[in-house]
Design a protein around this motif. Structure first.
Motif, PDB file in Angstrom:
ATOM      1  N   ARG A 221      63.384  13.473   6.776  1.00 17.71           N
ATOM      2  CA  ARG A 221      62.159  14.231   6.507  1.00 17.71           C
ATOM      3  C   ARG A 221      61.038  13.776   7.451  1.00 17.71           C
ATOM      4  O   ARG A 221      59.923  13.553   7.039  1.00 17.71           O
ATOM      5  N   GLN A 222      61.352  13.668   8.734  1.00 20.01           N
ATOM      6  CA  GLN A 222      60.376  13.195   9.716  1.00 20.01           C
ATOM      7  C   GLN A 222      59.285  14.217  10.002  1.00 20.01           C
ATOM      8  O   GLN A 222      58.149  13.849  10.281  1.00 20.01           O
ATOM      9  N   VAL A 223      59.641  15.492   9.962  1.00 19.56           N
ATOM     10  CA  VAL A 223      58.689  16.566  10.248  1.00 19.56           C
ATOM     11  C   VAL A 223      58.836  17.639   9.168  1.00 19.56           C
ATOM     12  O   VAL A 223      59.948  18.058   8.862  1.00 19.56           O
ATOM     13  N   HIS A 224      57.712  18.047   8.598  1.00 21.18           N
ATOM     14  CA  HIS A 224      57.696  19.080   7.556  1.00 21.18           C
ATOM     15  C   HIS A 224      57.095  20.342   8.149  1.00 21.18           C
ATOM     16  O   HIS A 224      56.004  20.310   8.707  1.00 21.18           O
ATOM     17  N   LEU A 225      57.823  21.465   8.029  1.00 16.68           N
ATOM     18  CA  LEU A 225      57.372  22.752   8.549  1.00 16.68           C
ATOM     19  C   LEU A 225      57.279  23.767   7.416  1.00 16.68           C
ATOM     20  O   LEU A 225      58.117  23.766   6.508  1.00 16.68           O
ATOM     21  N   ILE A 226      56.265  24.605   7.472  1.00 17.53           N
ATOM     22  CA  ILE A 226      56.102  25.724   6.539  1.00 17.53           C
ATOM     23  C   ILE A 226      55.769  26.955   7.364  1.00 17.53           C
ATOM     24  O   ILE A 226      55.042  26.874   8.361  1.00 17.53           O
TER      25      ILE A 226
ATOM     26  N   LEU B  29      49.484  21.824   2.059  1.00 13.02           N
ATOM     27  CA  LEU B  29      50.733  21.462   1.384  1.00 13.02           C
ATOM     28  C   LEU B  29      51.452  20.308   2.069  1.00 13.02           C
ATOM     29  O   LEU B  29      52.617  20.037   1.793  1.00 13.02           O
ATOM     30  N   GLY B  30      50.734  19.621   2.947  1.00 10.91           N
ATOM     31  CA  GLY B  30      51.274  18.417   3.571  1.00 10.91           C
ATOM     32  C   GLY B  30      52.182  18.668   4.757  1.00 10.91           C
ATOM     33  O   GLY B  30      52.844  17.749   5.238  1.00 10.91           O
ATOM     34  N   GLU B  31      52.211  19.905   5.249  1.00 11.75           N
ATOM     35  CA  GLU B  31      53.087  20.216   6.381  1.00 11.75           C
ATOM     36  C   GLU B  31      52.503  19.664   7.680  1.00 11.75           C
ATOM     37  O   GLU B  31      51.300  19.572   7.833  1.00 11.75           O
ATOM     38  N   ASN B  32      53.409  19.311   8.592  1.00 11.18           N
ATOM     39  CA  ASN B  32      53.008  18.882   9.933  1.00 11.18           C
ATOM     40  C   ASN B  32      52.873  20.063  10.878  1.00 11.18           C
ATOM     41  O   ASN B  32      52.049  20.042  11.788  1.00 11.18           O
ATOM     42  N   VAL B  33      53.725  21.081  10.680  1.00  4.68           N
ATOM     43  CA  VAL B  33      53.731  22.237  11.563  1.00  4.68           C
ATOM     44  C   VAL B  33      53.738  23.506  10.716  1.00  4.68           C
ATOM     45  O   VAL B  33      54.600  23.677   9.861  1.00  4.68           O
TER      46      VAL B  33
ATOM     47  N   GLY C  69      58.968  25.008   2.340  1.00  4.21           N
ATOM     48  CA  GLY C  69      59.151  24.550   3.706  1.00  4.21           C
ATOM     49  C   GLY C  69      60.474  23.876   3.959  1.00  4.21           C
ATOM     50  O   GLY C  69      61.323  23.757   3.078  1.00  4.21           O
ATOM     51  N   VAL C  70      60.636  23.463   5.217  1.00  2.00           N
ATOM     52  CA  VAL C  70      61.860  22.813   5.667  1.00  2.00           C
ATOM     53  C   VAL C  70      61.514  21.466   6.278  1.00  2.00           C
ATOM     54  O   VAL C  70      60.376  21.222   6.679  1.00  2.00           O
ATOM     55  N   MET C  71      62.532  20.617   6.353  1.00  2.10           N
ATOM     56  CA  MET C  71      62.361  19.291   6.917  1.00  2.10           C
ATOM     57  C   MET C  71      63.227  19.166   8.166  1.00  2.10           C
ATOM     58  O   MET C  71      64.239  19.866   8.307  1.00  2.10           O
ATOM     59  N   ALA C  72      62.827  18.271   9.058  1.00  2.00           N
ATOM     60  CA  ALA C  72      63.545  18.112  10.325  1.00  2.00           C
ATOM     61  C   ALA C  72      63.436  16.682  10.829  1.00  2.00           C
ATOM     62  O   ALA C  72      62.562  15.918  10.397  1.00  2.00           O
TER      63      ALA C  72
END
Length: 180
Positions: free
Chosen positions: A58-63, A83-87, A148-151
């Protein structure tokens, strides 16, 4: 419409929402430089408590910003970073991509999708009823997580609002994203 980065955010502290940034730097194998979730092993508090040696999937959170439009239509006010997303992406159905999809963000950075974000109780503390709004069910009654998704980061680089997003699907057979 081509897929683009609409906003980027990071925060060195473990808070629910993240402040917007002009750019974020992704570091291969670690995540967003300076973010509280940066690291090779898990950084989310509940996961660290369970087993701090787990790999950080869960290094990067995208929505996708289209979620915010849906939430606004339902009476919620959610802004980029809330919502705490990075991207925050636009023009890309993140939830339909298979596990292992690679996204090139801008000129250099590449991330690999590992799974779906599993929303927690903090989301209702942010706005009452929001948890129910980011969960749904398909025609067969299966739970759909829309938060969202994690990457993980495969190749580092800077990511900025307006950057294009290119998608490379993994070899078939594809596996649907599951919670991580």
């Amino acid at each position: 419409m081509s897929a683009t980065v609409r906003a980027v955010a990071s925060d060195a502290a473990h808070r629910f929402s993240k402040p917007l940034q002009m750019a974020i730097e992704l570091v291969a194998g670690h995540g967003v430089k300076g973010d509280a979730h940066f690291g090779v092993t898990v950084q989310h508090r509940s996961r660290v408590a369970a087993d701090p040696t787990q790999p950080n999937l869960r290094q990067v959170h995208l929505i996708q910003c289209e979620l915010f439009d849906d939430l606004a239509a339902r009476g919620f006010r959610v802004r980029p970073g809330d919502l705490g997303e990075n991207v925050l992406t636009e023009g890309l159905d993140l939830l339909s991509l298979p596990t292992g999809s690679v996204l090139r963000l801008g000129a250099e950075a590449e991330i690999e999708l590992t799974g779906l974000r599993n929303p927690c109780a903090q989301i209702d503390r942010f706005q009452q009823g929001l948890m129910r709004a980011v969960l749904d069910h398909d025609a067969d009654g299966r739970l759909i997580r829309k938060a969202g998704v994690m990457a993980v980061v495969r190749s580092g680089g800077f990511v900025r609002p307006g950057d294009t997003i290119a998608v490379t699907l993994p070899p078939a057979p594809h596996r649907a994203l599951e919670k991580v």
